[in-house]
Design an enzyme around this catalytic site. Sequence first.
Site, PDB file in Angstrom:
ATOM      1  N   ASP A 359       0.843  -1.199   0.000  1.00  0.00           N
ATOM      2  CA  ASP A 359       0.000   0.000   0.000  1.00  0.00           C
ATOM      3  C   ASP A 359       0.879   1.250   0.000  1.00  0.00           C
ATOM      4  O   ASP A 359       1.581   1.527   0.970  1.00  0.00           O
ATOM      5  CB  ASP A 359      -0.895  -0.014   1.250  1.00  0.00           C
ATOM      6  CG  ASP A 359      -1.983   1.049   1.205  1.00  0.00           C
ATOM      7  OD1 ASP A 359      -1.714   2.156   0.700  1.00  0.00           O
ATOM      8  OD2 ASP A 359      -3.086   0.782   1.691  1.00  0.00           O
ATOM      9  N   HIS A 390      -3.483   0.698  -2.719  1.00  0.00           N
ATOM     10  CA  HIS A 390      -4.419   1.277  -1.767  1.00  0.00           C
ATOM     11  C   HIS A 390      -5.817   1.262  -2.363  1.00  0.00           C
ATOM     12  O   HIS A 390      -6.100   1.960  -3.345  1.00  0.00           O
ATOM     13  CB  HIS A 390      -4.016   2.712  -1.418  1.00  0.00           C
ATOM     14  CG  HIS A 390      -4.880   3.346  -0.375  1.00  0.00           C
ATOM     15  ND1 HIS A 390      -4.826   3.004   0.955  1.00  0.00           N
ATOM     16  CD2 HIS A 390      -5.848   4.295  -0.472  1.00  0.00           C
ATOM     17  CE1 HIS A 390      -5.697   3.720   1.641  1.00  0.00           C
ATOM     18  NE2 HIS A 390      -6.339   4.506   0.797  1.00  0.00           N
TER      19      HIS A 390
END
Length: 467
Positions: A359, A390
């Site tokens: 992420d 993300h």
Amino acid sequence: MPLWGTALALILAALLILALLGRLAPRLQCTVGVRTPPGARGHGHEEEVDRGGPVDQFSDRREPLPGGCRLICKPSALAQCLLRALRRSAALELGPRSWLSGPHLQTLCHFVLPVGPGPELAREYLQLADDGLVALDWVVGPCPRGRRVTNSGGLPAVLLVIPNAWGRLTRNVLGLCLLALERGYYPVIFHRRGHHGCPLVSPRLQPFGDPSDLKEAITYIRFRHPAAPLFAVSEGSGSALLLSYLGECGSSSYMTGAACISPVLRCREWFEAGLPWPYERGFLLHQKIALSRYATALEDIVDTRKLFKSRSLREFEETLFCHTKSFPISWDTYWEHNDPLRDVDEAAVPVLCICSADDPVCGPPNHFLPTELFHSNPYFFLLLSRHGGHCGFLRQEPLPAWSHEVILEYFRALTEFFRTEERMKGLSRRRASFLVGRRRWGTLPKREVSPSSNLEEIFSWKRSYTR
């Protein structure tokens, strides 16, 4: 506005360059397989790399799943039920690698690309107790053929969807709504004050983790659908609102289950550390553009000149909610009331968090994930994948994001688990009443048998009513 449009174009170009560079030489803090400094590891944890996967920061109670994912949770009967469901999930199987596999491209496609033809929405405005307005977008179409009903009673379950805290309605949120509608749910999207076309009729915005408006919206949803099960899904920074609600309401939340996609769990540290500059500038610019239409109305409560000159998300948040003209507070006080985990021990609803080890917005898992929460709290489950960016978790078109499939499978597993639990409780009650009737006729020994003893042996996970 033309100047802001130029700035937005430059930021999008920078994001694209960063994404392309990330495919060739991913950044160390965002790639999987990076070696963690010895000081960052917990005591007694061995460093281990699994075929290029993330370093095993969570070796305790870490269950392997298809596709290199891991389920991190406290052992319980519900955890075993969820583990069996995930091991059967076709969504977790590794598909062919595509050009979208990089973390920045996954994130960029999610936030930047146009949403395309979305679902048919019917909007309702809900007037709150302080005369403010929030919006509820009910997904009413297109109605697919062969639509399945999620509840055995015949009533479709309501799926409450909470977008990110910036008010951006992404393509993945709309994709989740379409998939849920196809699977028999009744999705509804919650929009905060001033977000996504919802008018700001009073000079008050919703703080990052204040669930008061969400409470009123859920009360209205329960009024409209009193007998339907209620599930909730949040995206990214919007998870702070959902987790705050679950903590404050405890067992009175009316929800059967919840899920968070790429949640920001350590919010204060996230604001203070800052994001990689293209994401920081992009999210900041989006908020400035959204609030610029209310600049005149906000002049009475905040210093709008300082607000629109903010250079970071922290400065923007602090100016908007801490440095107010009527009731200024400190940054510490703000997070005492808005930390999404402040009442996490009071939550009484199972929550599945789907996170990615690469992420680029939240950072490495050992920095942004409070692993002790998942190891100690039987209501919280962490599904950690190697790739996904993300809120991305994209697959090759036309397949939806695999996180959507997993969330709906998780809700189905919860429904089956609770149905089995209620059935066992009913059998236990009938057995107890039968034994009491036989004792009255003196046909049984005087030794009493606890009707719940077998149930406690079968189910190590039980709902706790905290409030």
